[in-house]
Design an enzyme around this catalytic site. Structure first.
Site, PDB file in Angstrom:
ATOM      1  N   GLY A   8       0.862  -1.253   0.127  1.00  0.00           N
ATOM      2  CA  GLY A   8      -0.050   0.066  -0.133  1.00  0.00           C
ATOM      3  C   GLY A   8       0.879   1.222  -0.002  1.00  0.00           C
ATOM      4  N   GLY A  10      -0.230   4.340   0.204  1.00  0.00           N
ATOM      5  CA  GLY A  10      -0.975   5.595   0.773  1.00  0.00           C
ATOM      6  C   GLY A  10      -0.325   6.354   1.635  1.00  0.00           C
ATOM      7  N   PHE A  11      -0.914   7.307   2.415  1.00  0.00           N
ATOM      8  CA  PHE A  11      -0.200   8.143   3.271  1.00  0.00           C
ATOM      9  C   PHE A  11       0.818   7.159   4.202  1.00  0.00           C
ATOM     10  CE2 PHE A  11      -3.329  10.983   2.140  1.00  0.00           C
ATOM     11  CZ  PHE A  11      -2.726  12.177   1.951  1.00  0.00           C
ATOM     12  N   VAL A  76      -2.428  -7.667  -4.182  1.00  0.00           N
ATOM     13  CA  VAL A  76      -2.106  -8.719  -3.251  1.00  0.00           C
ATOM     14  C   VAL A  76      -3.077  -9.808  -3.287  1.00  0.00           C
ATOM     15  CG1 VAL A  76      -1.390  -9.356  -1.008  1.00  0.00           C
ATOM     16  CG2 VAL A  76      -0.882  -7.282  -1.978  1.00  0.00           C
ATOM     17  N   GLU A 167     -18.033  17.841   2.736  1.00  0.00           N
ATOM     18  CA  GLU A 167     -17.323  18.731   1.658  1.00  0.00           C
ATOM     19  C   GLU A 167     -18.072  18.292   0.452  1.00  0.00           C
ATOM     20  OE1 GLU A 167     -12.992  18.872   3.787  1.00  0.00           O
ATOM     21  OE2 GLU A 167     -13.714  17.137   2.661  1.00  0.00           O
ATOM     22  N   ASP A 296      -5.186   3.359   8.136  1.00  0.00           N
ATOM     23  CA  ASP A 296      -6.540   3.116   8.491  1.00  0.00           C
ATOM     24  C   ASP A 296      -6.785   1.541   8.584  1.00  0.00           C
ATOM     25  OD1 ASP A 296      -7.014   5.711   8.153  1.00  0.00           O
ATOM     26  OD2 ASP A 296      -8.205   5.568   6.224  1.00  0.00           O
TER      27      ASP A 296
END
Lengths: 431, 431
Positions: A8, A10-11, A76, A167, A296
């Site tokens: 992954g 991501g951040f 994966v 948002e 997360d």
């Protein structure tokens, strides 16, 4: 040389890999996408404010100078904790250390069948799909002669009153009331109905009640219908069932929940109800000190007893923490005796923020609360600060500035339309 | 009030509609897309230099202030010249004046079956498809263990040595040799093979031989293999058959020809071999003074005897010319006697230009020839000048400047990938 596999980008995964710069290890960074996505601005692509590439950055280019990092665009298949191996769609990756940064996907609380009618917003393809469908709905309404259908097409229901939902609701309200206002001839886009549905008693429940109340008032002043304490009963094609109310909508966006990817339940370790991986204080999996979960996908109660939230800053801090542990152990002698004591992860809460609309946002940080224009400037500053890549920052700043000045959206472009889903037309000259 | 129907919002149709501002008529502008596309920069989206929205502009917003203009996103089914009516997918548009600005589509010289293996570049979806496939090919090559397949994946064949072909070849060469150079670990993207195939004896045949020769030399110095005087024999999946040579390619882009949409052959009027509509000196169809053809769809020999080329400036001039005729006739008394004499269209040749690569282009105008950096600056200036929309100009200028300084491409993002077409992966750790 030790082998580190990071799943992954991501951040959490990206930050972990960045923070491992110079460590004596061969790193494989695996992601299904070729780009790191700046999730917090995804709603702006969905609402035609930004172009997809402006909030994404090629993962490879982030590590272009890091010879020891090989980026793999792949999926994966399975992870064998006992054999210390990851099996991707076609290969096997053996590891000495594994970092699971798989993130989460849109969750439907067991109602998987709702996904087909109410897509989520987690990827660039999700965002461009929402942009296309929302813009197409207005095109179809413009050429529709049936008032009921016209009203349905001009209704957007957003399920979930968290930051994403708030948002999106604000952005769609501005799109309809300002951006598109003078573009159509047979519909008044200001009549568009934006409904924000939240099961909890208030919006942005992670913030205090005063900010939640302000957010609700602000959204309502922008023409958004807010339904709090209102749990969705059912979702069908173009229909959302609420207690005592049936909403017919041209677009339904699901921003109500997330869950871990199914893979986490196949590892044979403890997960929470959403499939997140329960981790030790050092972010490793119980019984597997060589395997970490960050971001997360991790269910983490930190060393201070705080439940770590699913926010970018938390993911970045977790990625950095694990990188620190790995650097220390890669430098230490082999035998466990010589392994340095691992520090427990401590989440530093920078607070949270959400933008509502043009020059209006809410922010809570270090016990302070901000709202309105000041909060909006803070939000703008923080998000530009985080955006990966020089060019993105500039291009995005440029467009925000322009959109702010002109109430326009540069990315109001419909692409990828299947011929059969094109709007029918009318004629003011119809014979 | 007279009814004017304009089919197509490309350069010709858009300009015609713009130039009709204030004319006493109800105008319907019909296009399949919701955006006007700046075609000359489409190759930059295909080569990951620009994001799709940066070269497109919503048609509605162009005419937001023109109440008499209704923009219809729709497809034309048929045109009945006798009944003076256009039938779209669902409605009928009666007209007093009809402007056919349908443009052209990619043409395969009767080999329609080649399209599936060698897509063209006419729409934003084409451009994002090419970007996706080319970037994916490098991802697949990175994880491929078969040298032959690896070489095939890293080969891009571009058929057609006109401006589009030349610009694509140059852009892909720079992408492989500079932009992606340090991103991969198992492939050297500088080994990528870019082959530009042209049936005519030289590239850019609309220019003089000296500029063609310079273009060929420049492309070859950038690593592009140029095959002129070389007509494609056959195209199959991943294979291009040339006289005495078979090219295996991961990507094949067709930039060799265009043809009119099939609709033109259904009108019962004269067309040329490519289906373009033969027009009178005033750009009207023979026998139909109320119907005009403008832009690429028109086969026009102007009042000076010049065959008008299929270029943007020509399309814009034609659209403006027809708008002038319509304005005069809308202002004139009804009876034909009172109809003002129509002026014949005269094409003003501003010359032509093509960019080859970083700070290299060729341009010919008013008998003068330019090449290299000067021509590139001219090209840059002219294209920015033409780009529709303030925001686009700035965003595009910003990115060009950045790409020029940093040899980077901001839009290197893969989206819309079907799971089965994702690359397989390798492992430097493979057990």
């Amino acid at each position: 040389m030790k082998k580190i596999v990071i799943l992954g980008a991501g951040f959490a995964g990206l930050e972990c890999c960045k923070a491992l710069r110079g460590a004596p290890a061969a790193i494989a960074l695996v992601d299904r996408q070729n780009h790191h996505l700046f999730q917090p601005l995804l709603y702006q692509v969905a609402s035609a404010g930004l172009a997809a590439p402006e909030i994404a950055h090629p993962i490879r280019s982030v590590f272009a100078g890091r010879e020891e990092v090989s980026v793999l665009m792949d999926e994966v298949g399975s992870v064998d904790l006992a054999a210390r191996a990851v099996v991707t769609r076609s290969r096997r990756l053996d590891y000495d250390y594994l970092v699971l940064a798989l993130g989460v996907k849109t969750g439907y609380f067991g109602h998987a069948d709702w996904e087909a009618h109410a897509g989520g917003l987690k990827t660039l393809d999700d965002a461009t799909r929402i942009r296309r469908e929302v813009l197409l709905a207005f095109e179809k309404a413009e050429v529709c002669d049936d008032p009921a259908e016209k009203a349905r097409l001009m209704t957007i229901v957003i399920v979930g009153g968290g930051p994403t939902g708030v948002e999106l609701a604000g952005a769609f309200a501005e799109l309809a009331r300002h951006v598109l206002r003078r573009d159509f001839r047979r519909i008044d886009t200001r009549q568009a109905r934006i409904v924000l549905v939240e099961a909890a008693p208030r919006l942005l429940s992670m913030m205090d009640e005063e900010l939640s109340a302000y957010t609700k008032r602000k959204l309502e002043s922008m023409g958004v219908t807010v339904r709090t304490g209102c749990a969705v009963r059912d979702v069908r094609g173009g229909v959302v069932e609420l207690p005592g109310e049936t909403l017919e909508a041209g677009n339904i966006v699901w921003a109500a929940g997330v869950e871990a990817v199914p893979l986490t339940r196949t590892l044979g370790v403890e997960t929470d109800a959403a499939g997140r991986l329960m981790v030790e204080k050092d972010l490793s999996l119980p019984g597997h000190p060589e395997v970490f979960a960050v971001g997360d996908v991790a269910h983490c109660v930190d060393a201070a007893g705080t439940r770590v939230p699913g926010l970018c800053p938390a993911a970045i801090q977790m990625g950095r923490h694990v990188a620190g542990i790995l650097r220390a152990e890669l430098a230490a002698p082999e035998e466990p005796a010589g392994r340095p004591e691992r520090a427990g992860f401590r989440y530093f809460d920078k607070g949270s923020m959400a933008t509502i609309g043009r020059s209006a946002a809410v922010a809570a940080s270090a016990g302070l609360r901000f709202r309105g224009f000041v909060a909006w400037l803070m939000w703008l500053f923080v998000h530009l600060l985080f955006l990966v890549g020089f060019r993105n920052k500039l291009a995005v700043l440029l467009q925000w500035f322009y959109a702010y000045l002109r109430y326009r959206r540069g990315a109001r472009i419909i692409t990828g339309v299947a011929p059969e889903s094109r709007p029918a037309t009318f004629s003011r000259f119809a014979g």
